[in-house]
Design an enzyme around this catalytic site. Structure first.
Site, PDB file in Angstrom:
ATOM      1  N   GLN A 269     -16.156   0.961  12.520  1.00  0.00           N
ATOM      2  CA  GLN A 269     -16.046   1.886  13.639  1.00  0.00           C
ATOM      3  C   GLN A 269     -16.684   1.263  14.883  1.00  0.00           C
ATOM      4  O   GLN A 269     -17.175   0.150  14.846  1.00  0.00           O
ATOM      5  CB  GLN A 269     -16.683   3.232  13.298  1.00  0.00           C
ATOM      6  CG  GLN A 269     -15.925   4.047  12.255  1.00  0.00           C
ATOM      7  CD  GLN A 269     -14.575   4.552  12.742  1.00  0.00           C
ATOM      8  OE1 GLN A 269     -14.220   4.423  13.918  1.00  0.00           O
ATOM      9  NE2 GLN A 269     -13.805   5.146  11.841  1.00  0.00           N
TER      10      GLN A 269
ATOM     11  N   HIS B 281      16.371   5.398   5.271  1.00  0.00           N
ATOM     12  CA  HIS B 281      16.656   4.281   6.178  1.00  0.00           C
ATOM     13  C   HIS B 281      15.385   3.796   6.857  1.00  0.00           C
ATOM     14  O   HIS B 281      15.132   2.578   6.931  1.00  0.00           O
ATOM     15  CB  HIS B 281      17.674   4.694   7.249  1.00  0.00           C
ATOM     16  CG  HIS B 281      17.691   3.734   8.399  1.00  0.00           C
ATOM     17  ND1 HIS B 281      18.346   2.527   8.355  1.00  0.00           N
ATOM     18  CD2 HIS B 281      17.070   3.797   9.623  1.00  0.00           C
ATOM     19  CE1 HIS B 281      18.150   1.885   9.498  1.00  0.00           C
ATOM     20  NE2 HIS B 281      17.385   2.624  10.277  1.00  0.00           N
TER      21      HIS B 281
ATOM     22  N   ASP C 252      -0.602   1.694   7.412  1.00  0.00           N
ATOM     23  CA  ASP C 252       0.007   2.938   6.937  1.00  0.00           C
ATOM     24  C   ASP C 252       0.323   3.784   8.152  1.00  0.00           C
ATOM     25  O   ASP C 252      -0.345   3.679   9.186  1.00  0.00           O
ATOM     26  CB  ASP C 252      -0.937   3.710   6.014  1.00  0.00           C
ATOM     27  CG  ASP C 252      -1.970   4.511   6.802  1.00  0.00           C
ATOM     28  OD1 ASP C 252      -1.745   5.718   7.045  1.00  0.00           O
ATOM     29  OD2 ASP C 252      -2.992   3.932   7.206  1.00  0.00           O
TER      30      ASP C 252
ATOM     31  N   ASP D 284      -7.104   7.704   1.338  1.00  0.00           N
ATOM     32  CA  ASP D 284      -8.046   7.736   2.449  1.00  0.00           C
ATOM     33  C   ASP D 284      -9.197   8.669   2.101  1.00  0.00           C
ATOM     34  O   ASP D 284      -9.156   9.399   1.109  1.00  0.00           O
ATOM     35  CB  ASP D 284      -7.359   8.139   3.751  1.00  0.00           C
ATOM     36  CG  ASP D 284      -6.769   9.535   3.718  1.00  0.00           C
ATOM     37  OD1 ASP D 284      -7.108  10.308   2.812  1.00  0.00           O
ATOM     38  OD2 ASP D 284      -5.974   9.845   4.612  1.00  0.00           O
ATOM     39  N   SER D 285     -10.244   8.640   2.897  1.00  0.00           N
ATOM     40  CA  SER D 285     -11.473   9.343   2.528  1.00  0.00           C
ATOM     41  C   SER D 285     -11.456  10.825   2.865  1.00  0.00           C
ATOM     42  O   SER D 285     -12.307  11.577   2.407  1.00  0.00           O
ATOM     43  CB  SER D 285     -12.661   8.700   3.248  1.00  0.00           C
ATOM     44  OG  SER D 285     -12.598   8.969   4.644  1.00  0.00           O
ATOM     45  N   GLY D 286     -10.496  11.244   3.680  1.00  0.00           N
ATOM     46  CA  GLY D 286     -10.446  12.629   4.130  1.00  0.00           C
ATOM     47  C   GLY D 286     -11.141  12.868   5.449  1.00  0.00           C
ATOM     48  O   GLY D 286     -11.010  13.946   6.038  1.00  0.00           O
TER      49      GLY D 286
ATOM     50  N   CYS E 176      20.179  -1.371   4.024  1.00  0.00           N
ATOM     51  CA  CYS E 176      19.762  -0.248   3.188  1.00  0.00           C
ATOM     52  C   CYS E 176      20.974   0.543   2.693  1.00  0.00           C
ATOM     53  O   CYS E 176      22.069   0.455   3.265  1.00  0.00           O
ATOM     54  CB  CYS E 176      18.802   0.662   3.948  1.00  0.00           C
ATOM     55  SG  CYS E 176      19.580   1.852   5.065  1.00  0.00           S
TER      56      CYS E 176
ATOM     57  N   CYS F  34      22.727   2.720   5.486  1.00  0.00           N
ATOM     58  CA  CYS F  34      23.602   2.011   6.425  1.00  0.00           C
ATOM     59  C   CYS F  34      24.839   1.473   5.726  1.00  0.00           C
ATOM     60  O   CYS F  34      25.881   1.277   6.362  1.00  0.00           O
ATOM     61  CB  CYS F  34      22.823   0.883   7.102  1.00  0.00           C
ATOM     62  SG  CYS F  34      21.600   1.479   8.297  1.00  0.00           S
TER      63      CYS F  34
ATOM     64  N   GLY G 176     -10.689   4.099  13.695  1.00  0.00           N
ATOM     65  CA  GLY G 176     -10.932   4.637  15.024  1.00  0.00           C
ATOM     66  C   GLY G 176      -9.930   4.231  16.076  1.00  0.00           C
ATOM     67  O   GLY G 176     -10.167   4.441  17.269  1.00  0.00           O
TER      68      GLY G 176
ATOM     69  N   CYS H 171      21.066  -3.673   9.166  1.00  0.00           N
ATOM     70  CA  CYS H 171      20.277  -3.123   8.058  1.00  0.00           C
ATOM     71  C   CYS H 171      21.077  -3.140   6.763  1.00  0.00           C
ATOM     72  O   CYS H 171      22.256  -2.778   6.743  1.00  0.00           O
ATOM     73  CB  CYS H 171      19.840  -1.696   8.383  1.00  0.00           C
ATOM     74  SG  CYS H 171      18.853  -0.904   7.087  1.00  0.00           S
TER      75      CYS H 171
ATOM     76  N   ASP I 166     -16.258   8.142   6.451  1.00  0.00           N
ATOM     77  CA  ASP I 166     -16.774   7.767   7.765  1.00  0.00           C
ATOM     78  C   ASP I 166     -16.630   8.921   8.737  1.00  0.00           C
ATOM     79  O   ASP I 166     -16.001   9.937   8.446  1.00  0.00           O
ATOM     80  CB  ASP I 166     -16.057   6.529   8.301  1.00  0.00           C
ATOM     81  CG  ASP I 166     -14.562   6.766   8.525  1.00  0.00           C
ATOM     82  OD1 ASP I 166     -13.988   7.652   7.855  1.00  0.00           O
ATOM     83  OD2 ASP I 166     -13.966   6.075   9.362  1.00  0.00           O
TER      84      ASP I 166
END
Length: 385
Positions: free
Chosen positions: A194, A340, A271, A93-95, A311, A314, A221, A309, A147
């Site tokens: 935005q 998990h 994300d 990401d841009s920060g 995984c 589990c 945003g 699940c 941005d």
């Protein structure tokens, strides 16, 4: 050699898209969820275990990495992939969001954002050019334009001014990225739409971004306190304002039901820190809704976190054991709960992709919401997850 960046849509179901992003470090299946590796680590997880959960790409954070250990040090040590032991794509990401939310005494200007570090009070400036430089030093595969984010509760004039500045910064980000030599030849650049909750501002932002030209587009945003209904209201039109041939990324989202609704509205990438942060605090995601493993009722529960699940957690550990680990503050508890949750999120993305391919997304989404959002009585005197 694999392409620098190629997005292919294989199937659609309504507005939802099933696709792939091909890059030199690997293919990203979409819809995709990116675990967040804020400081060059997905907290409580080894990179191999993150990959085993089904993740094709991670997110790294420009703001945190520029402060510690610094982008320059990471570059000297071979780049972020080598530094953290992850050989597949990384989006940085841009920060911008972290500067606005974490840094002290920020001052915004056309040049960029001046701020004091939340770590040691040192003064820094992030401009579009510096943000791109940091991401280049890290060796990012997908770079985000810089941005300006303002609260959705801001006046329309404030929102409009921030959107217009973000578009000027987007052009500067594009120019800085294109001047990046070898890195620009193998990485991709995404622009960020935005405009808060205003459809006309979102349209103006989308038009400006398309005029500049990017490899993909983020809907920015949102997920900043406006609530799911308002977010979905924007997603009813915002993705359609962007180039349909490019991937669409909803930043910072989100809860599992947020993701399902956003996929239905045409979003391809996500994300969020929620699965990892929740795991460290004792919350597990299940097909029947989130649970707080700290609750006393799990103290002698020999069943898995989620019977549906597959995984490793589990398959090998009981709720009772996880309850003990988390209540005792054992590090293994945070590790297993996080593992998990990441598997749960990646399984959800796989199910969404399968439903789009089969043309059954509406049925899948309805069944998911029925089970996940079912009303359940809270145990007396105990806070649920």
């Amino acid at each position: 050699m694999p392409p620098r960046f190629a997005f292919t849509i294989h199937a659609t179901d309504g507005r939802a898209r099933l696709g792939e992003i091909a890059m030199q470090r690997g293919t990203i299946r979409t819809p995709a969820f990116m675990p967040v590796g804020t400081a060059a680590t997905v907290k409580a997880m080894k990179p191999s275990d993150v990959r085993a959960s089904g993740a094709d790409i991670l997110l790294g954070n420009t703001y945190h990495l520029m402060l510690r250990p610094t982008a320059e040090r990471v570059a000297r040590l071979g780049g972020l992939h080598q530094f953290m032991g992850w050989d597949r794509p990384i989006l940085t990401d841009s920060g911008g969001y972290q500067v606005m939310s974490l840094a002290e005494l920020t001052k915004r200007s056309e040049e960029g954002v001046a701020f004091k570090s939340h770590l040691d009070g040192a003064r820094h400036l992030i401009s579009p050019e510096r943000s791109i430089e940091i991401q280049r030093l890290l060796g990012s595969d997908i770079v985000m334009a810089f941005d300006e984010l303002v609260p959705t509760t801001s006046t329309r004039d404030v929102q409009a001014a921030a959107m217009e500045r973000s578009m000027r910064w987007a052009r500067r980000s594009r120019e800085a990225f294109d001047a990046g030599g070898e890195h620009a030849g193998r990485a991709a650049l995404f622009g960020i739409q935005q405009g808060a909750l205003d459809e006309r501002l979102r349209r103006a932002s989308a038009d400006a971004l398309k005029d500049i030209g990017f490899d993909g587009y983020a809907v920015g945003g949102l997920a900043v306190g406006e609530g799911q209904e308002a977010m979905f209201g924007v997603l009813d039109y915002a993705p359609g304002q962007l180039d349909p041939a490019k991937p669409r990324y909803l930043m910072g989202v989100g809860k599992p039901d947020d993701i399902v609704g956003a996929v239905e509205r045409g979003i391809d990438m996500f994300d969020c820190v929620l699965p990892t942060r929740s795991g460290r605090t004792g919350q597990a995601f299940t097909r029947n809704g989130p649970i707080n493993i700290r609750n006393a009722k799990f103290g002698e529960d020999q069943g898995p976190l989620d019977p549906a699940c597959a995984c490793p957690v589990c398959g090998g550990f009981s709720r009772a054991y996880l309850h003990h680990l988390v209540r005792a503050g054992e590090i293994l508890g945070a590790m297993l709960m996080t593992e998990h949750n990441l598997y749960f999120y990646q399984a959800l993305m796989a199910d969404l992709r399968a439903a789009i391919r089969a043309g059954t997304l509406a049925d899948f989404a309805a069944a998911f919401r029925r089970d996940y959002l079912a009303e359940r009585p809270a145990p007396t005197g105990v806070t649920t997850g």
